[in-house]
Design a protein around this motif. Structure first.
Motif, PDB file in Angstrom:
ATOM      1  N   GLY A  73       0.796  -1.217   0.000  1.00 56.08           N
ATOM      2  CA  GLY A  73       0.000   0.000   0.000  1.00 56.08           C
ATOM      3  C   GLY A  73       0.830   1.270   0.000  1.00 56.08           C
ATOM      4  N   TYR A  95      -9.173   4.917   3.050  1.00 53.13           N
ATOM      5  CA  TYR A  95      -8.181   3.848   2.879  1.00 53.13           C
ATOM      6  C   TYR A  95      -8.231   2.918   4.078  1.00 53.13           C
ATOM      7  N   TYR A 150      -3.370   2.107  -6.141  1.00 54.52           N
ATOM      8  CA  TYR A 150      -3.715   1.616  -4.811  1.00 54.52           C
ATOM      9  C   TYR A 150      -5.216   1.423  -4.587  1.00 54.52           C
ATOM     10  N   CYS A 210      -8.953   2.770  -0.929  1.00 54.25           N
ATOM     11  CA  CYS A 210      -7.569   2.392  -1.224  1.00 54.25           C
ATOM     12  C   CYS A 210      -6.977   1.688   0.000  1.00 54.25           C
TER      13      CYS A 210
END
Length: 366
Positions: A171, A187, A216, A248
């Motif tokens: 990531g 995220y 991502y 993400c």
């Protein structure tokens, strides 16, 4: 101690172990243990055996058993009002804690002894039912782990490297420059990824510019693995199923995107097997307190790749075990929520007057 569970599920043995100087608080059966760190986790436990705990755990008992029944105290400390008080007096941001003098300020409505006994008896019966459901859930979990161990134990299956079976991606790094911007997106991080489950009640945002977003962004059926964790949990994995639009993932996680030869659910089962059987722990790179499973290391790990028809049969067996676990988890959650609502209803009453202070109990310092 586990969150929202009155019974101690695990303990160590002092004999043959090395305890640090912080472990100096002794507790006895009938006393209440309260985790003073990260009080939002609501760790309250009723001691059923004699033991030792660290100084970050308060050992609490009724200061006047003739006024406050010991059996009533643990429920008093699991009430929402007590929880709100503890959180409000907690200090620190990274690892918040509460001090005993602040806990001792808590005021509450104290029913007569006969009413305390009636409430305690009812709630302990409730707790017995909840515990039985928790036992059934644990049995289902163990059966699922046995299935993971058995279903993949086939030496004749062809084996590939993980990066031959799909794509491995680390990531995006979280750094000051991505804290703000015009492309803020949700995220996932380590705190969001459990064992075959995502925790989505605390999802953060950071700036993913178009190029970064393309790299991502998560797609349904992507498998996420913990890159950095304790040795026990490194490589813990779960599947993203499109729960959050435009989501993400951060650098503390690895993403595996299955290729054409591997079903994503089959890969998830294999990764869970590797974590539970210690395969990831054995190859992880270790620092002082954290184990790491770098992208290159995960990429080089073996993964079986039988025919898709065989994979589907494995996935069907695993899905049946997963559905049972999910059903029992939901049942347990509902029972705990009902118990909490009942507890709060029984303990609610008019706010105590300013000149009346009733302390929850006596805290032990050693």
């Amino acid at each position: 101690m586990d969150s929202q569970q009155l019974h101690l599920a695990r303990c160590g043995d002092v004999k043959g172990s090395t305890l640090g100087p912080a472990f100096h608080r002794k507790f006895h059966p009938g006393q209440v243990l309260y985790g003073s760190r990260r009080t939002y986790l609501r760790k309250v436990a009723y001691a059923e055996f004699e033991g030792v705990c660290a100084n970050t755990t308060f050992v609490v008992e009724s200061a006047e058993p003739g006024q406050l029944l010991p059996d009533f105290l643990p429920f008093l400390m699991t009430a929402d009002a007590f929880h709100r008080h503890s959180v409000s007096w907690s200090r620190g941001s990274v690892n918040p804690y509460v001090n005993w003098p602040d806990i001792a300020k808590y005021e509450f409505l104290l029913p007569p002894l006969s009413e305390q006994r009636r409430i305690a008896d009812l709630l302990w019966s409730f707790e017995g039912a909840v515990r039985a459901k928790a036992t059934a859930l644990e049995a289902a979990r163990q059966a699922e782990l046995a299935a993971l161990a058995e279903l993949y134990d086939e030496p004749a299956w062809p084996v590939r490297r993980v990066d031959q079976a799909g794509e491995v991606q680390l990531g995006m790094k979280r750094e000051p420059k991505v804290h703000e911007g015009t492309d803020l997106r949700p995220y996932l991080r380590v705190a969001n990824v459990g064992d075959d489950e995502l925790f989505l009640d605390d999802v953060l945002e950071m700036n993913f510019e178009p190029g970064a977003y393309a790299k991502y962004a998560l797609r349904p059926k992507d498998v996420l693995l913990n890159e950095g964790q304790s040795l026990e949990y490194v490589g813990r994995s779960a599947m993203y199923r499109g729960e959050i639009d435009g989501c993400c993932f951060q650098m503390t996680l690895l993403r595996f995107r299955a290729g054409e030869e591997v079903l994503p659910e089959f890969a998830l089962g294999w990764f869970r097997r590797c974590q539970h059987l210690g395969a990831f722990a054995r190859v992880a790179k270790r620092t002082t307190s954290i184990a790491h499973l770098p992208a290159g290391l995960l990429s080089a790990q073996p993964i079986p790749v039988p025919p898709l028809s065989v994979q589907r049969r494995v996935v069907e067996r695993l899905e049946a075990a997963r559905e049972l676990r999910t059903t029992l988890t939901e049942d347990l959650t509902q029972a705990r929520n009902l118990m909490q609502r009942t507890l709060d209803m029984l303990l609610q009453g008019p706010e105590p007057s300013a000149d009346v202070t009733t302390q929850a109990g006596a805290g032990s310092e050693e």
